[in-house]
Design a protein around this motif. Structure first.
Motif, short mmCIF file in Angstrom:
data_model
loop_
_atom_site.label_atom_id
_atom_site.label_comp_id
_atom_site.label_asym_id
_atom_site.label_seq_id
_atom_site.Cartn_x
_atom_site.Cartn_y
_atom_site.Cartn_z
N UNK A 56 -9.13 -35.21 -0.43
CA UNK A 56 -7.86 -35.54 -0.93
C UNK A 56 -7.90 -35.86 -2.34
N UNK A 57 -9.17 -36.75 -2.68
CA UNK A 57 -9.05 -37.29 -3.90
C UNK A 57 -10.26 -36.97 -4.77
N UNK A 58 -11.24 -36.14 -4.09
CA UNK A 58 -12.31 -35.79 -4.97
C UNK A 58 -12.24 -34.12 -5.14
N UNK A 59 -12.66 -33.75 -6.54
CA UNK A 59 -12.47 -32.45 -6.99
C UNK A 59 -13.67 -31.52 -6.13
N UNK A 60 -13.27 -30.26 -6.44
CA UNK A 60 -14.19 -29.40 -5.65
C UNK A 60 -15.74 -29.43 -6.28
N UNK A 61 -15.64 -29.59 -7.70
CA UNK A 61 -16.85 -29.76 -8.33
C UNK A 61 -17.66 -31.13 -8.02
N UNK A 71 -5.40 -37.70 -11.25
CA UNK A 71 -6.86 -37.97 -11.80
C UNK A 71 -6.72 -39.32 -12.46
N UNK A 72 -5.66 -39.47 -13.25
CA UNK A 72 -5.63 -40.55 -14.22
C UNK A 72 -5.02 -41.87 -13.68
N UNK A 73 -4.35 -41.72 -12.30
CA UNK A 73 -3.65 -42.74 -11.89
C UNK A 73 -4.34 -42.99 -10.41
N UNK A 74 -5.52 -42.34 -9.96
CA UNK A 74 -6.02 -42.54 -8.50
C UNK A 74 -5.41 -42.07 -7.58
N UNK A 132 -2.05 -28.06 -11.67
CA UNK A 132 -2.88 -28.44 -12.73
C UNK A 132 -2.58 -29.84 -13.43
N UNK A 133 -1.25 -29.62 -13.80
CA UNK A 133 -0.50 -30.90 -14.65
C UNK A 133 -0.63 -32.12 -13.52
N UNK A 134 0.01 -31.88 -12.29
CA UNK A 134 -0.08 -32.81 -11.21
C UNK A 134 -1.62 -33.34 -11.03
N UNK A 163 -4.03 -38.16 -5.43
CA UNK A 163 -4.79 -37.22 -4.49
C UNK A 163 -5.07 -36.09 -5.63
N UNK A 164 -6.03 -36.33 -6.58
CA UNK A 164 -6.29 -35.37 -7.54
C UNK A 164 -6.87 -34.11 -6.99
N UNK A 165 -7.73 -34.26 -5.96
CA UNK A 165 -8.47 -33.32 -5.55
C UNK A 165 -7.43 -32.36 -4.62
N UNK A 166 -6.45 -32.76 -4.10
CA UNK A 166 -5.42 -31.83 -3.34
C UNK A 166 -4.96 -31.01 -4.34
N UNK A 167 -4.36 -31.87 -5.39
CA UNK A 167 -3.57 -30.79 -6.42
C UNK A 167 -4.72 -29.57 -6.88
N UNK A 168 -5.80 -30.28 -7.14
CA UNK A 168 -6.85 -29.12 -7.72
C UNK A 168 -6.96 -28.05 -6.52
N UNK A 169 -7.27 -28.29 -5.66
CA UNK A 169 -7.41 -27.34 -4.55
C UNK A 169 -6.17 -26.30 -4.60
N UNK A 170 -5.12 -26.84 -4.47
CA UNK A 170 -3.56 -25.93 -4.53
C UNK A 170 -3.83 -25.14 -5.70
#
Length: 207
Positions: A49-54, A172-175, A165-167, A177-184
């Motif tokens: 949920x939080x970590x990116x694919x990379x 990512x800047x506020x801790x 990507x905007x989300x 679920x960046x990983x979830x948005x990147x995956x979407x």
């Protein structure tokens, strides 16, 4: 006055090579998504949920994810050649395959430059090139009654990808679920590709 005949390339049955090139577009996303989801489950100290694919490249399954990027990129490049053969000439005939190839090369770069500042550059190129392909196809579809609704579908997909990507950037800047948005943002292009390839294989033409 003699009327020039339409090129046989627009009506002849597709070759087995062309069908294989088109199929890479349907397979690429499914294989990539399935792989990073499975790797995300088995990787140690990884939060999908939080970590990116990379971020998977920095885990104990890092080699597998690097290969996942490289294979995905190669399939995207192959798909570009299939799209070029379908477009022939006219709007986006060169630009759409160009940005498709660019996105594939950038994804390959994600696998090759895992722990390098170039990785972020490759990410940006890959996502922006993918969005460009969607808008270029919307331009190509626009006004073609045979592809009714596809211009809108392409634009909506591009805008949804941009929104995710905007989300991602905000989360990512506020801790969040960046990983979830990147995956979407990554996943949303795949249904478009599968449906497009499906129409081609059922006999639809762009020329």
């Amino acid at each position: 006055m003699t009327v020039p005949m339409m090129s046989d390339s627009t009506t002849a049955p597709r070759s087995s090579i062309q069908i294989a090139l088109l199929m890479t577009g349907a397979i690429a996303g499914v294989l990539f998504i399935t792989s990073f989801l499975v790797l995300g489950v088995v990787a140690s100290n990884y939060d999908p949920m939080r970590d990116t694919i990379s971020a998977l490249e920095s885990t104990d399954v890092g080699i597998a994810q690097r290969l996942n990027f490289i294979i995905f990129g190669l399939l995207l490049v192959c798909f570009a050649f299939g799209l070029r053969n379908e477009l022939h000439k006219g709007r986006a005939a060169l630009l759409a395959p160009f940005f498709q190839i660019l996105s594939g090369i950038a994804v390959i770069g994600d696998g090759l430059f895992a722990h390098n500042p170039l990785h972020m550059t490759c990410d940006l190129i890959a996502f922006n090139s993918t969005i460009a392909v969607l808008f270029l196809f919307a331009w190509r579809f626009w006004g073609d009654a045979r592809w009714r609704g596809w211009a809108t579908y392409s634009i909506v997909t591009a805008l949804a990808m941009t929104g995710f990507l905007t989300a991602f950037g905000i989360a990512n800047s506020h801790g969040g679920p960046a990983g979830a948005f990147e995956k979407l943002a990554t996943v949303i292009r795949t249904p478009w590709s599968i449906l497009l390839v499906g129409r081609f294989l059922r006999g639809a033409r762009l020329s």
